[in-house]
Structure formats: structure tokens, C-alpha cells
Design an enzyme around this catalytic site. Structure first.
Site, PDB file in Angstrom:
ATOM      1  CG  ASP A   1      -0.300  -0.510   2.479  1.00 22.14           C
ATOM      2  OD1 ASP A   1       0.910  -0.277   2.658  1.00 22.14           O
ATOM      3  OD2 ASP A   1      -0.991  -1.139   3.299  1.00 22.14           O
TER       4      ASP A   1
ATOM      5  CG  ASP B   1      -9.625  -1.235  11.856  1.00 17.84           C
ATOM      6  OD1 ASP B   1      -8.630  -1.902  11.465  1.00 17.84           O
ATOM      7  OD2 ASP B   1      -9.968  -0.167  11.311  1.00 17.84           O
TER       8      ASP B   1
ATOM      9  CG  HIS C   1      -6.545  -2.166   8.729  1.00 12.10           C
ATOM     10  ND1 HIS C   1      -6.688  -1.272   9.774  1.00 12.10           N
ATOM     11  CD2 HIS C   1      -5.230  -2.120   8.386  1.00 12.10           C
ATOM     12  CE1 HIS C   1      -5.532  -0.706  10.034  1.00 12.10           C
ATOM     13  NE2 HIS C   1      -4.614  -1.213   9.213  1.00 12.10           N
TER      14      HIS C   1
ATOM     15  CD  GLU D   1      -9.017   1.402   7.454  1.00 13.46           C
ATOM     16  OE1 GLU D   1      -9.094   0.485   8.296  1.00 13.46           O
ATOM     17  OE2 GLU D   1      -8.333   2.430   7.627  1.00 13.46           O
TER      18      GLU D   1
END
Length: 261
Positions: free
Chosen positions: A67, A136, A138, A143
Site C-alpha cells: 500500500d 480493527d 484491517h 478497512e
């Protein structure tokens, strides 16, 4: 999914580096998937140590990063291409231009994403992909709510991810970009071997959902339950919420040596 609970980051680094070393020993021209962040650093440091001792070479290998932030100047120290160069690539012997990342400064973002997917495919796909996991759930920057069939694309970062990453931007959450380019979940799933590293109690809830919860876009890493070869390297704190932790320890201790990582 193989869950491996190890004593500390140093042991994680050794076991993770074994997977890379074994792969490159069999296939020096392997295609690697590289992640930024703190999770893989123990693996990278161990690989650098082995490289310096002549135990592993990356001279024939290629690599793709997961990324990149959108909008950071190319010389920004937290641009992910600069981070991976600093943390790993420039410390070993990759050939020039052997490592490629998504272009977060591209004028035509959709075209850049398509070109990145095509480049991975042209290279023959990723042999070994290293990952971290967000609090969370990811992986890469997929996400919660991300499509389980997603490919490389632009994403908006959640407030929680930007808070988590603010430590790299002088603890100023407003300095963290709001957008990124990321390999999609389907892109990651196409790798032949996925190795995820998580340490610390802050990752325990996400690890629990990933390994023992229902597959759901709300916890993107759960898609890895459908992958045929996933290795999860954890310290005891990150494994703290696992219901089957004792079983995972038993299976690792009893694993035949010929199976490798």
C-alpha cells in the site's frame, strides 16, 4: 490457517525469516510481498542479519509492497516506499527496480491501480506475502467494510487507522493522509503463502476475530480463513484472546520438521 504462538519478537523474527530463507533457497527468483509498519520489523531485521552473514540473497528476487499513502511528496519520510526502503530494501541486495509499490502520486489513480495489478500478474504472482493486522482487523489498508473480492484501489482511511498511525506523524492525526492506495483482499488472497505477524495486547481482539470468528467484511482479515496456506506468528499478548491457544501451541510443538513453515 496455522497459528504459531512464540515467546517474543526475536523468536517471531527467526521463524518468519525461515520462511523467506527456505523459499529463496529453493527459488532465488521468488516474488515477495512486503508490508510496512512495526509488525514485520523483527522478520526484516533477522533477514538483514542473515544476508550480512551470507545466508540469504535477494539479488534475483522481486517484490511488491502492499500500500501507499495518497498525496505525500515523494521525499516524505513516511511515504511507504521510503519506509520500506529504509527498513529493509536498502539493507539487503535487491537489484535496482526489483521492488515496486503502488503510485500514490499518480494523476490517474484508477489507471495506476490497474497497472499495479497487471504488474503483479506479469511477475507470476506473489510467492510469499508478509502482513500485519490493524486493531480493527484491517490488512493492508482494507478497512472494515471492504469487499472481500476487492483488488488494488483507492481507500479512505478510518479515523481509528489515522489515530493508530499518528505516531509516525508527530502524534498529529491531522497530518496523516486521509486516502491510500492498497492491494485488495482478493489480491492478497492470490499470494501462494501468506504470513501474518502480530504482537502486543492491542492486536488480541483483531487476532481472535481473524482466526476464530465468522468471515465478515467487518473484520477484513477473516478472509484469510479461506486461504490454503496462512501462517500467523504471534507473541503471547497478541494471542491473549484465542480460545484454542493451548491447541495451537500443541500442534506447533508436534509439527513434523519436514513440513517447514
Amino acid at each position: 490457517m496455522e497459528i504459531v504462538i512464540l515467546e517474543d519478537a526475536a523468536e517471531i523474527g527467526r521463524v518468519g525469516a525461515d520462511a523467506f530463507t527456505d523459499l529463496l533457497g529453493r527459488r532465488p527468483q521468488a516474488v515477495l510481498g512486503l508490508a510496512t509498519g512495526s509488525s514485520p520489523l523483527s522478520v526484516y531485521d533477522e533477514l538483514v542479519r542473515r544476508h550480512e552473514q551470507g545466508g540469504v540473497s535477494f539479488a534475483q528476487a522481486r517484490a511488491f509492497t502492499l500500500d501507499e499513502y495518497v498525496g505525500l511528496p515523494k521525499d516524505h519520510p513516511e511515504r511507504y516506499r521510503n519506509v520500506i526502503d529504509r527498513d529493509f530494501v536498502d539493507r539487503v541486495d535487491f537489484a535496482p527496480d526489483a521492488v515496486r509499490g503502488p503510485d500514490g502520486s499518480a494523476e490517474d489513480i484508477p489507471a495506476a491501480c490497474e497497472e499495479y495489478e497487471a504488474a503483479i500478474a506479469e511477475a507470476g504472482g506473489v510467492d510469499l506475502q508478509i502482513l500485519g493486522i490493524g486493531t480493527d482487523g484491517h490488512i493492508a489498508f482494507n478497512e472494515p467494510g471492504s469487499s472481500l473480492a476487492s483488488r488494488t484501489r483507492i481507500k479512505t482511511l478510518t479515523r481509528q487507522t489515522r489515530i493508530d498511525n499518528a505516531r509516525f506523524f508527530g502524534d498529529d492525526v491531522d497530518a496523516v493522509p486521509t486516502h491510500c492506495l492498497t492491494q485488495g483482499l482478493a489480491t492478497i488472497m492470490a499470494a501462494r503463502h501468506v504470513m501474518l505477524v502480530a504482537t502486543g495486547s492491542g492486536k488480541a481482539e483483531a487476532v481472535h476475530h481473524m482466526a476464530e470468528g465468522a468471515v465478515s467484511a467487518m473484520w477484513p482479515a477473516t478472509i484469510l480463513q479461506h486461504h490454503p496456506h496462512v501462517t500467523v506468528l504471534l507473541d503471547p499478548a497478541a494471542a491473549g484472546r484465542l480460545q484454542l491457544a493451548n491447541y495451537y501451541r500443541q500442534t506447533w510443538e508436534a509439527k513434523p520438521s519436514w513440513q517447514g513453515v
